[in-house]
Design a protein around this motif. Structure first.
Motif, PDB file in Angstrom:
ATOM      1  N   ALA A 124     -24.880  -4.367   0.610  1.00 51.84           N
ATOM      2  CA  ALA A 124     -25.123  -4.789  -0.774  1.00 51.84           C
ATOM      3  C   ALA A 124     -24.682  -6.218  -1.044  1.00 51.84           C
ATOM      4  CB  ALA A 124     -24.411  -3.840  -1.730  1.00 51.84           C
ATOM      5  N   GLY A 125     -23.965  -6.833  -0.096  1.00 51.46           N
ATOM      6  CA  GLY A 125     -23.564  -8.223  -0.296  1.00 51.46           C
ATOM      7  C   GLY A 125     -22.081  -8.466  -0.277  1.00 51.46           C
ATOM      8  N   ALA A 126     -21.272  -7.402  -0.172  1.00 51.62           N
ATOM      9  CA  ALA A 126     -19.832  -7.607  -0.059  1.00 51.62           C
ATOM     10  C   ALA A 126     -19.518  -8.287   1.271  1.00 51.62           C
ATOM     11  CB  ALA A 126     -19.106  -6.271  -0.156  1.00 51.62           C
ATOM     12  N   ASP A 127     -18.557  -9.192   1.245  1.00 53.12           N
ATOM     13  CA  ASP A 127     -18.139  -9.844   2.479  1.00 53.12           C
ATOM     14  C   ASP A 127     -17.105  -9.012   3.229  1.00 53.12           C
ATOM     15  OD1 ASP A 127     -19.488 -12.592   2.392  1.00 53.12           O
ATOM     16  OD2 ASP A 127     -18.556 -12.483   0.416  1.00 53.12           O
ATOM     17  N   ALA A 128     -16.389  -8.170   2.504  1.00 47.08           N
ATOM     18  CA  ALA A 128     -15.375  -7.331   3.129  1.00 47.08           C
ATOM     19  C   ALA A 128     -15.203  -6.063   2.299  1.00 47.08           C
ATOM     20  CB  ALA A 128     -14.055  -8.077   3.249  1.00 47.08           C
ATOM     21  N   PHE A 129     -14.802  -4.970   2.974  1.00 45.61           N
ATOM     22  CA  PHE A 129     -14.604  -3.689   2.298  1.00 45.61           C
ATOM     23  C   PHE A 129     -13.430  -2.976   2.955  1.00 45.61           C
ATOM     24  CE2 PHE A 129     -15.292   0.928   2.255  1.00 45.61           C
ATOM     25  CZ  PHE A 129     -15.339   1.159   0.887  1.00 45.61           C
ATOM     26  N   LEU A 130     -12.459  -2.547   2.120  1.00 49.37           N
ATOM     27  CA  LEU A 130     -11.306  -1.807   2.638  1.00 49.37           C
ATOM     28  C   LEU A 130     -10.961  -0.658   1.703  1.00 49.37           C
ATOM     29  CD1 LEU A 130      -8.720  -4.531   3.779  1.00 49.37           C
ATOM     30  CD2 LEU A 130     -10.057  -3.016   5.242  1.00 49.37           C
ATOM     31  N   GLU A 131     -10.487   0.449   2.283  1.00 46.12           N
ATOM     32  CA  GLU A 131      -9.873   1.537   1.532  1.00 46.12           C
ATOM     33  C   GLU A 131      -8.465   1.708   2.070  1.00 46.12           C
ATOM     34  OE1 GLU A 131     -12.310   4.979   1.797  1.00 46.12           O
ATOM     35  OE2 GLU A 131     -13.850   4.215   0.448  1.00 46.12           O
ATOM     36  N   VAL A 132      -7.475   1.477   1.212  1.00 46.06           N
ATOM     37  CA  VAL A 132      -6.073   1.552   1.632  1.00 46.06           C
ATOM     38  C   VAL A 132      -5.259   2.233   0.534  1.00 46.06           C
ATOM     39  CG1 VAL A 132      -6.157  -0.495   3.099  1.00 46.06           C
ATOM     40  CG2 VAL A 132      -5.632  -0.746   0.678  1.00 46.06           C
ATOM     41  N   PRO A 133      -4.128   2.826   0.880  1.00 43.71           N
ATOM     42  CA  PRO A 133      -3.278   3.510  -0.113  1.00 43.71           C
ATOM     43  C   PRO A 133      -2.348   2.538  -0.827  1.00 43.71           C
ATOM     44  CG  PRO A 133      -2.397   3.862   2.077  1.00 43.71           C
ATOM     45  CD  PRO A 133      -3.653   3.058   2.252  1.00 43.71           C
ATOM     46  N   LEU A 134      -2.846   1.838  -1.803  1.00 43.09           N
ATOM     47  CA  LEU A 134      -2.060   0.808  -2.478  1.00 43.09           C
ATOM     48  C   LEU A 134      -0.802   1.371  -3.141  1.00 43.09           C
ATOM     49  CD1 LEU A 134      -4.764  -1.382  -4.275  1.00 43.09           C
ATOM     50  CD2 LEU A 134      -3.360  -2.032  -2.332  1.00 43.09           C
ATOM     51  N   LEU A 135      -0.890   2.586  -3.682  1.00 40.28           N
ATOM     52  CA  LEU A 135       0.229   3.142  -4.446  1.00 40.28           C
ATOM     53  C   LEU A 135       1.265   3.831  -3.564  1.00 40.28           C
ATOM     54  CD1 LEU A 135      -1.602   4.568  -7.598  1.00 40.28           C
ATOM     55  CD2 LEU A 135      -0.559   2.337  -7.255  1.00 40.28           C
ATOM     56  N   GLU A 136       0.993   3.947  -2.288  1.00 43.28           N
ATOM     57  CA  GLU A 136       1.979   4.541  -1.395  1.00 43.28           C
ATOM     58  C   GLU A 136       2.870   3.452  -0.797  1.00 43.28           C
ATOM     59  OE1 GLU A 136       0.077   6.915   1.548  1.00 43.28           O
ATOM     60  OE2 GLU A 136      -0.702   8.386   0.127  1.00 43.28           O
ATOM     61  N   THR A 137       4.056   3.898  -0.355  1.00 41.14           N
ATOM     62  CA  THR A 137       4.936   2.946   0.329  1.00 41.14           C
ATOM     63  C   THR A 137       4.307   2.545   1.658  1.00 41.14           C
ATOM     64  OG1 THR A 137       6.143   4.763   1.364  1.00 41.14           O
ATOM     65  CG2 THR A 137       7.004   3.895  -0.734  1.00 41.14           C
ATOM     66  N   ASP A 138       4.660   1.360   2.090  1.00 41.82           N
ATOM     67  CA  ASP A 138       4.071   0.807   3.313  1.00 41.82           C
ATOM     68  C   ASP A 138       5.200   0.236   4.166  1.00 41.82           C
ATOM     69  OD1 ASP A 138       2.187  -0.150   5.142  1.00 41.82           O
ATOM     70  OD2 ASP A 138       1.849  -2.004   4.010  1.00 41.82           O
ATOM     71  N   PRO A 139       6.034   1.148   4.744  1.00 41.82           N
ATOM     72  CA  PRO A 139       7.231   0.666   5.445  1.00 41.82           C
ATOM     73  C   PRO A 139       6.940  -0.279   6.589  1.00 41.82           C
ATOM     74  CG  PRO A 139       6.803   2.986   5.937  1.00 41.82           C
ATOM     75  CD  PRO A 139       5.903   2.612   4.802  1.00 41.82           C
ATOM     76  N   GLN A 140       5.827  -0.084   7.264  1.00 47.49           N
ATOM     77  CA  GLN A 140       5.485  -0.957   8.383  1.00 47.49           C
ATOM     78  C   GLN A 140       4.694  -2.198   7.932  1.00 47.49           C
ATOM     79  OE1 GLN A 140       6.760  -0.221  11.343  1.00 47.49           O
ATOM     80  NE2 GLN A 140       7.627   1.633  10.421  1.00 47.49           N
ATOM     81  N   GLY A 141       4.310  -2.206   6.661  1.00 46.67           N
ATOM     82  CA  GLY A 141       3.543  -3.335   6.139  1.00 46.67           C
ATOM     83  C   GLY A 141       2.139  -3.440   6.711  1.00 46.67           C
ATOM     84  N   GLU A 142       1.595  -2.298   7.167  1.00 46.18           N
ATOM     85  CA  GLU A 142       0.304  -2.351   7.862  1.00 46.18           C
ATOM     86  C   GLU A 142      -0.845  -2.660   6.912  1.00 46.18           C
ATOM     87  OE1 GLU A 142      -0.030   1.323   9.913  1.00 46.18           O
ATOM     88  OE2 GLU A 142       1.441   0.800  11.453  1.00 46.18           O
ATOM     89  N   TRP A 143      -0.956  -1.876   5.817  1.00 46.95           N
ATOM     90  CA  TRP A 143      -2.110  -2.122   4.942  1.00 46.95           C
ATOM     91  C   TRP A 143      -1.967  -3.427   4.168  1.00 46.95           C
ATOM     92  CZ3 TRP A 143      -1.067  -2.595  -0.146  1.00 46.95           C
ATOM     93  CH2 TRP A 143       0.011  -1.880  -0.707  1.00 46.95           C
ATOM     94  N   ARG A 144      -0.693  -3.785   3.883  1.00 48.95           N
ATOM     95  CA  ARG A 144      -0.481  -5.066   3.207  1.00 48.95           C
ATOM     96  C   ARG A 144      -0.896  -6.228   4.114  1.00 48.95           C
ATOM     97  NH1 ARG A 144       3.077  -4.153  -1.098  1.00 48.95           N
ATOM     98  NH2 ARG A 144       3.977  -6.244  -1.076  1.00 48.95           N
ATOM     99  N   ALA A 145      -0.563  -6.119   5.378  1.00 46.63           N
ATOM    100  CA  ALA A 145      -0.970  -7.157   6.334  1.00 46.63           C
ATOM    101  C   ALA A 145      -2.485  -7.220   6.458  1.00 46.63           C
ATOM    102  CB  ALA A 145      -0.334  -6.874   7.696  1.00 46.63           C
ATOM    103  N   LEU A 146      -3.126  -6.040   6.395  1.00 43.51           N
ATOM    104  CA  LEU A 146      -4.579  -5.994   6.510  1.00 43.51           C
ATOM    105  C   LEU A 146      -5.242  -6.690   5.324  1.00 43.51           C
ATOM    106  CD1 LEU A 146      -6.944  -4.950   8.190  1.00 43.51           C
ATOM    107  CD2 LEU A 146      -6.814  -2.800   6.914  1.00 43.51           C
ATOM    108  N   ILE A 147      -4.767  -6.387   4.122  1.00 39.42           N
ATOM    109  CA  ILE A 147      -5.329  -7.036   2.930  1.00 39.42           C
ATOM    110  C   ILE A 147      -5.062  -8.534   2.964  1.00 39.42           C
ATOM    111  CG2 ILE A 147      -5.156  -7.231   0.414  1.00 39.42           C
ATOM    112  CD1 ILE A 147      -4.515  -4.251   0.337  1.00 39.42           C
TER     113      ILE A 147
END
Length: 331
Positions: free
Chosen positions: A117-140
């Motif tokens: 549809a034209g998006a340059d990037a698409f992610l689904e991540v658990p923003l409201l959960e804790t991220d002790p390893q910083g994995e999804w934050r690093a991805l975003i």
């Protein structure tokens, strides 16, 4: 600020992303609760990066609309969804990618639909959960930085192309616009004049006996004479008149809001100004230089590219030269 970002989504979504962005380089950040409020901001401010909550109704339609407009297509569209939100539903339209028996499209199918549809990037991540390893934050964070790199590359290309275009349209000797610029500008000026029912005229100007100057004093003197002439044209025209170096010792001038009688008067004044004062070539050489001018005014029957208008001005220039030079022939 290094970049501008527009966040579009719910209060919870925007708050989570604002916290993340605060850890990165400084940004100019705007927020919008929905796509209806986002669109005017996009049109007016043209952010570098658009970060959209995927579950917003019409999120992909917005990406598609942006990518369809040349002046906005460079904006990096990042579609993101918070899978930890209790209200999370995979609302990306995957109707073309999912079989009739499938109840919920897979992440890969939603990803494919977003990019299609034209998006340059698409992610689904658990923003409201804790991220002790910083994995999804690093991805975003990595996705945002990749988007900004793409935008910077685009802007550098635009600056380079603008510079090359300016060079291509400029005569390096006289620093006037060249023939290519004239051939691009004349049809545009004719269209504008006809739309507003205005007047437009042309003058073709040729230096008299220029070959004699080159043969007698050399081409460097001839070049210096052309530079002095260009300066006199710039200084003695109205701010909305445009001179071009057409080629060799020929110049052409587009005069807006100028009719047949007025263009003749302007041409005669230029002819007199140029002939009245010697051209200072250097400390030891002053040259008496004159010009011949042919002038013509746009008529209803003239073609939109201005070929017939230019031809009339050129014919009158030839007539001025054949009648003795240092004179004007107009309508």
């Amino acid at each position: 600020m290094d970049a501008s970002i527009l966040l579009v989504g719910s209060d919870v979504f925007r708050l989570a992303l604002l916290r993340l962005l605060s850890e990165l380089n400084p940004f100019s950040i705007e927020v919008a609760p929905n796509l209806q409020e986002a669109l005017p901001l996009i049109q007016a401010q043209q952010p570098d990066l658009l970060l959209i909550q995927a579950s917003q109704q019409g999120s992909l339609s917005l990406c598609e609309q942006i990518k369809s407009q040349n002046r906005l297509a460079w904006i990096y569209c990042f579609v993101l969804e918070d899978t930890a939100n209790p209200a999370f539903q995979p609302r990306i339209d995957c109707s073309e990618l999912v079989s009739e028996n499938a109840i919920v499209p897979s992440v890969r199918q939603r990803h494919a639909a977003a990019l299609a549809a034209g998006a340059d990037a698409f992610l689904e991540v658990p923003l409201l959960e804790t991220d002790p390893q910083g994995e999804w934050r690093a991805l975003i964070r990595a996705q945002i930085q990749a988007g900004l790199r793409q935008v910077r590359t685009y802007r550098e290309l635009i600056r380079t192309n603008d510079l090359l275009s300016a060079i291509a349209l400029l005569d390096p000797l006289t620093e006037l616009n060249n023939r290519r610029a004239f051939e691009w500008e004349l049809p545009r000026q004719i269209q504008n004049a006809r739309q507003r029912e205005g007047l437009i005229s042309l003058m073709m100007l040729d230096v008299d006996h220029f070959k004699f100057i080159n043969d007698t004093y050399g081409h460097l003197v001839g070049d210096r004479a052309l530079k002095v002439l260009a300066a006199r044209l710039r200084h003695n025209l109205r701010f909305y008149d445009t001179p071009f170096r057409y080629g060799g010792e020929e110049f052409v001038l587009i005069l807006n809001e100028t009719g047949e009688q007025e263009v003749g008067m302007i041409a005669n004044r230029l002819c007199q100004i140029i002939s009245a004062q010697p051209f200072t070539i250097d400390e030891t050489l002053n040259l008496k230089i004159t010009v011949s001018i042919g002038a013509a005014t746009l008529q209803p029957e003239d073609d939109p590219k201005g070929i017939s208008l230019l031809q009339r001005a050129d014919d009158r220039l030839l007539k001025a030269k054949s009648q003795g030079r240092n004179q004007v022939v107009s309508g």
